[in-house]
Write a protein that holds these residues in place. Structure first.
Motif, PDB file in Angstrom:
ATOM      1  N   ILE A  67     -24.210  31.936  66.076  1.00  0.00           N
ATOM      2  CA  ILE A  67     -22.803  32.324  65.982  1.00  0.00           C
ATOM      3  C   ILE A  67     -21.958  31.068  66.153  1.00  0.00           C
ATOM      4  CG2 ILE A  67     -20.940  33.645  67.057  1.00  0.00           C
ATOM      5  CD1 ILE A  67     -23.027  35.712  67.890  1.00  0.00           C
ATOM      6  N   VAL A  68     -21.063  30.854  65.196  1.00  0.00           N
ATOM      7  CA  VAL A  68     -20.224  29.658  65.225  1.00  0.00           C
ATOM      8  C   VAL A  68     -18.766  30.069  65.393  1.00  0.00           C
ATOM      9  CG1 VAL A  68     -19.671  27.494  64.066  1.00  0.00           C
ATOM     10  CG2 VAL A  68     -21.846  28.639  63.589  1.00  0.00           C
ATOM     11  N   CYS A  69     -18.091  29.448  66.358  1.00  0.00           N
ATOM     12  CA  CYS A  69     -16.673  29.739  66.594  1.00  0.00           C
ATOM     13  C   CYS A  69     -15.953  28.413  66.818  1.00  0.00           C
ATOM     14  CB  CYS A  69     -16.516  30.666  67.799  1.00  0.00           C
ATOM     15  SG  CYS A  69     -14.828  31.268  68.050  1.00  0.00           S
ATOM     16  N   LEU A  70     -15.492  27.830  65.717  1.00  0.00           N
ATOM     17  CA  LEU A  70     -14.821  26.542  65.758  1.00  0.00           C
ATOM     18  C   LEU A  70     -13.427  26.667  65.134  1.00  0.00           C
ATOM     19  CD1 LEU A  70     -17.913  24.369  64.776  1.00  0.00           C
ATOM     20  CD2 LEU A  70     -16.852  24.531  67.029  1.00  0.00           C
ATOM     21  N   SER A  71     -12.749  25.547  64.978  1.00  0.00           N
ATOM     22  CA  SER A  71     -11.354  25.603  64.542  1.00  0.00           C
ATOM     23  C   SER A  71     -11.190  26.053  63.100  1.00  0.00           C
ATOM     24  CB  SER A  71     -10.693  24.230  64.729  1.00  0.00           C
ATOM     25  OG  SER A  71     -11.416  23.227  64.024  1.00  0.00           O
ATOM     26  N   ASP A  72     -12.102  25.628  62.214  1.00  0.00           N
ATOM     27  CA  ASP A  72     -12.001  26.010  60.812  1.00  0.00           C
ATOM     28  C   ASP A  72     -13.344  25.769  60.122  1.00  0.00           C
ATOM     29  OD1 ASP A  72     -12.146  23.211  60.267  1.00  0.00           O
ATOM     30  OD2 ASP A  72      -9.960  23.052  60.344  1.00  0.00           O
ATOM     31  N   TYR A  73     -13.405  26.057  58.831  1.00  0.00           N
ATOM     32  CA  TYR A  73     -14.668  25.967  58.107  1.00  0.00           C
ATOM     33  C   TYR A  73     -15.147  24.521  57.949  1.00  0.00           C
ATOM     34  CZ  TYR A  73     -14.149  30.906  56.847  1.00  0.00           C
ATOM     35  OH  TYR A  73     -14.035  32.268  56.882  1.00  0.00           O
ATOM     36  N   ASP A  74     -14.213  23.578  57.866  1.00  0.00           N
ATOM     37  CA  ASP A  74     -14.627  22.180  57.798  1.00  0.00           C
ATOM     38  C   ASP A  74     -15.343  21.776  59.079  1.00  0.00           C
ATOM     39  OD1 ASP A  74     -13.591  21.832  55.256  1.00  0.00           O
ATOM     40  OD2 ASP A  74     -11.666  21.047  55.971  1.00  0.00           O
ATOM     41  N   ALA A  75     -14.836  22.253  60.212  1.00  0.00           N
ATOM     42  CA  ALA A  75     -15.473  21.942  61.492  1.00  0.00           C
ATOM     43  C   ALA A  75     -16.858  22.568  61.577  1.00  0.00           C
ATOM     44  CB  ALA A  75     -14.596  22.436  62.639  1.00  0.00           C
ATOM     45  N   VAL A  76     -17.035  23.744  60.957  1.00  0.00           N
ATOM     46  CA  VAL A  76     -18.340  24.395  60.938  1.00  0.00           C
ATOM     47  C   VAL A  76     -19.353  23.527  60.191  1.00  0.00           C
ATOM     48  CG1 VAL A  76     -19.633  26.394  60.092  1.00  0.00           C
ATOM     49  CG2 VAL A  76     -17.389  26.714  61.153  1.00  0.00           C
ATOM     50  N   ARG A  77     -18.957  23.073  59.022  1.00  0.00           N
ATOM     51  CA  ARG A  77     -19.878  22.238  58.225  1.00  0.00           C
ATOM     52  C   ARG A  77     -20.204  20.938  58.948  1.00  0.00           C
ATOM     53  NH1 ARG A  77     -19.080  23.079  51.795  1.00  0.00           N
ATOM     54  NH2 ARG A  77     -18.170  25.157  51.820  1.00  0.00           N
ATOM     55  N   ALA A  78     -19.206  20.363  59.598  1.00  0.00           N
ATOM     56  CA  ALA A  78     -19.432  19.112  60.316  1.00  0.00           C
ATOM     57  C   ALA A  78     -20.395  19.318  61.483  1.00  0.00           C
ATOM     58  CB  ALA A  78     -18.105  18.554  60.822  1.00  0.00           C
ATOM     59  N   ALA A  79     -20.230  20.413  62.201  1.00  0.00           N
ATOM     60  CA  ALA A  79     -21.089  20.676  63.354  1.00  0.00           C
ATOM     61  C   ALA A  79     -22.526  20.921  62.934  1.00  0.00           C
ATOM     62  CB  ALA A  79     -20.555  21.867  64.138  1.00  0.00           C
ATOM     63  N   LEU A  80     -22.705  21.547  61.775  1.00  0.00           N
ATOM     64  CA  LEU A  80     -24.052  21.915  61.323  1.00  0.00           C
ATOM     65  C   LEU A  80     -24.706  20.847  60.458  1.00  0.00           C
ATOM     66  CD1 LEU A  80     -23.434  25.678  60.541  1.00  0.00           C
ATOM     67  CD2 LEU A  80     -24.858  24.740  62.366  1.00  0.00           C
ATOM     68  N   ALA A  81     -24.008  19.743  60.228  1.00  0.00           N
ATOM     69  CA  ALA A  81     -24.595  18.666  59.434  1.00  0.00           C
ATOM     70  C   ALA A  81     -25.873  18.172  60.113  1.00  0.00           C
ATOM     71  CB  ALA A  81     -23.596  17.523  59.288  1.00  0.00           C
ATOM     72  N   GLY A  82     -26.974  18.218  59.420  1.00  0.00           N
ATOM     73  CA  GLY A  82     -28.246  17.767  59.977  1.00  0.00           C
ATOM     74  C   GLY A  82     -29.037  18.845  60.693  1.00  0.00           C
ATOM     75  N   ALA A  83     -28.448  20.013  60.905  1.00  0.00           N
ATOM     76  CA  ALA A  83     -29.170  21.110  61.557  1.00  0.00           C
ATOM     77  C   ALA A  83     -29.990  21.876  60.522  1.00  0.00           C
ATOM     78  CB  ALA A  83     -28.186  22.052  62.236  1.00  0.00           C
ATOM     79  N   ASP A  84     -31.130  22.376  60.941  1.00  0.00           N
ATOM     80  CA  ASP A  84     -31.996  23.151  60.047  1.00  0.00           C
ATOM     81  C   ASP A  84     -31.666  24.638  60.214  1.00  0.00           C
ATOM     82  OD1 ASP A  84     -33.927  24.244  58.470  1.00  0.00           O
ATOM     83  OD2 ASP A  84     -35.634  23.626  59.714  1.00  0.00           O
ATOM     84  N   VAL A  85     -30.896  25.178  59.280  1.00  0.00           N
ATOM     85  CA  VAL A  85     -30.506  26.584  59.357  1.00  0.00           C
ATOM     86  C   VAL A  85     -31.378  27.469  58.467  1.00  0.00           C
ATOM     87  CG1 VAL A  85     -28.123  26.031  59.954  1.00  0.00           C
ATOM     88  CG2 VAL A  85     -28.762  26.304  57.550  1.00  0.00           C
ATOM     89  N   ASP A  86     -32.382  26.902  57.851  1.00  0.00           N
ATOM     90  CA  ASP A  86     -33.244  27.650  56.939  1.00  0.00           C
ATOM     91  C   ASP A  86     -33.870  28.849  57.654  1.00  0.00           C
ATOM     92  OD1 ASP A  86     -34.662  28.270  54.610  1.00  0.00           O
ATOM     93  OD2 ASP A  86     -36.388  27.086  55.243  1.00  0.00           O
TER      94      ASP A  86
END
Length: 289
Positions: A67-86
């Protein structure tokens, strides 16, 4: 094997709302992993039993449900950069637009994640209480698989497979909220200018708002059918009362911007030949605006 009451959950983002989400999950007994760009915000949650991850990637790896709760969708992508969400279900409860939600769904899908978009219709203090309504949109199977988990946060509502539906409802409700609050503040200013305490006006206004809310379902049916019967008062009748509101506002020395905006929409509808129809006919002008 995890059950709905023991499903591990990761929460990314520990602002006021994110922290409230994580705390509710911990209280409900879910193994909860948290991450925040500023680590100090996780201290209270750690004391209550949450696991604090040093990176977003490690937090994601800890749970099948993120569950992601950040300021906006750009922040979501930045936070998940490099994470394996597969293979994980990614639930985005950050604020955004329907366009952004659909784009995020494509992006998440390309990374192998199942994406749900959401909107929280309450304040942080109410998270965990059934009064807290949380909207979800995206694949029904993913929602159903985790509905019990979402129930720990409040009352979940699935709107449909279109990822943009939660954001559409969110911004529509924000528009309703601001319109109601602006209307109240104008009324309170009007009352105070006439020597009436705003608190006295508020007591009467609360009942009036309840009456108006009871009209929503009927108006919704008219909007869907695009048929606007003159059941109680025609738009012409409303327009005459709007003139009184504009006059009273000016006479008391107040800014008349809000009532003039209300009257302008009605004037345009009457000019278009809708004066004899019911008030909900104003929706026709909004469709074309």
């Amino acid at each position: 094997m995890s059950t709905p009451t023991t499903t591990p959950v990761t929460v990314l983002g520990l602002g006021r709302m994110g922290a409230a989400l994580a705390a509710a999950l911990v209280r409900a007994g879910h193994p909860t992993t948290v991450w925040n760009r500023t680590p100090g915000k996780a201290a209270a949650l750690a004391a209550d039993g949450a696991t604090v991850a040093s990176t977003a990637a490690r937090a994601v790896a800890a749970s099948p449900l993120v569950i992601v709760c950040l300021s906006d969708y750009d922040a979501v992508r930045a936070a998940l950069a490099g994470a394996d969400v597969d293979g994980r279900v990614l639930v985005n409860l950050s604020s955004g637009t329907s366009e952004g939600a659909r784009e995020a769904a494509v992006w998440a899908g390309e990374l192998g994640a199942v994406y749900l978009d959401g909107a929280i219709l309450t304040v942080p203090a109410a998270i965990g209480d059934p009064s807290a309504q949380i909207l979800f949109s995206g694949p029904a199977e993913a929602y159903a698989a985790h509905e019990a988990v979402f129930g720990a946060l409040g009352t979940p509502v699935h709107l449909g497979a279109d990822h943009g539906l939660a954001s559409v409802h969110d911004v529509a409700l924000l528009g309703l909220m601001w319109s109601m609050l602006n209307g109240f503040l104008h009324g309170a200013a009007l009352a105070r200018a006439a020597g009436v305490p705003a608190a006295d006006f508020a007591a009467i206004a609360e009942r009036g708002v309840g009456t108006v809310a009871s009209w929503f379902a009927g108006y919704a049916g008219q909007v869907d059918e695009r048929s606007y019967p003159d059941d109680d008062a025609s738009l012409n009748t409303h327009l005459a009362a709007m003139d009184h509101l504009v006059h009273e506002t000016g006479a008391l020395g107040l800014d008349a911007g809000i009532p003039r905006h209300i009257k302008d929409l009605a004037d345009r509808a009457v000019a278009a030949g809708h004066g004899g129809e019911g008030y909900a006919v104003l929706a026709e002008l909004l469709f074309r605006s």
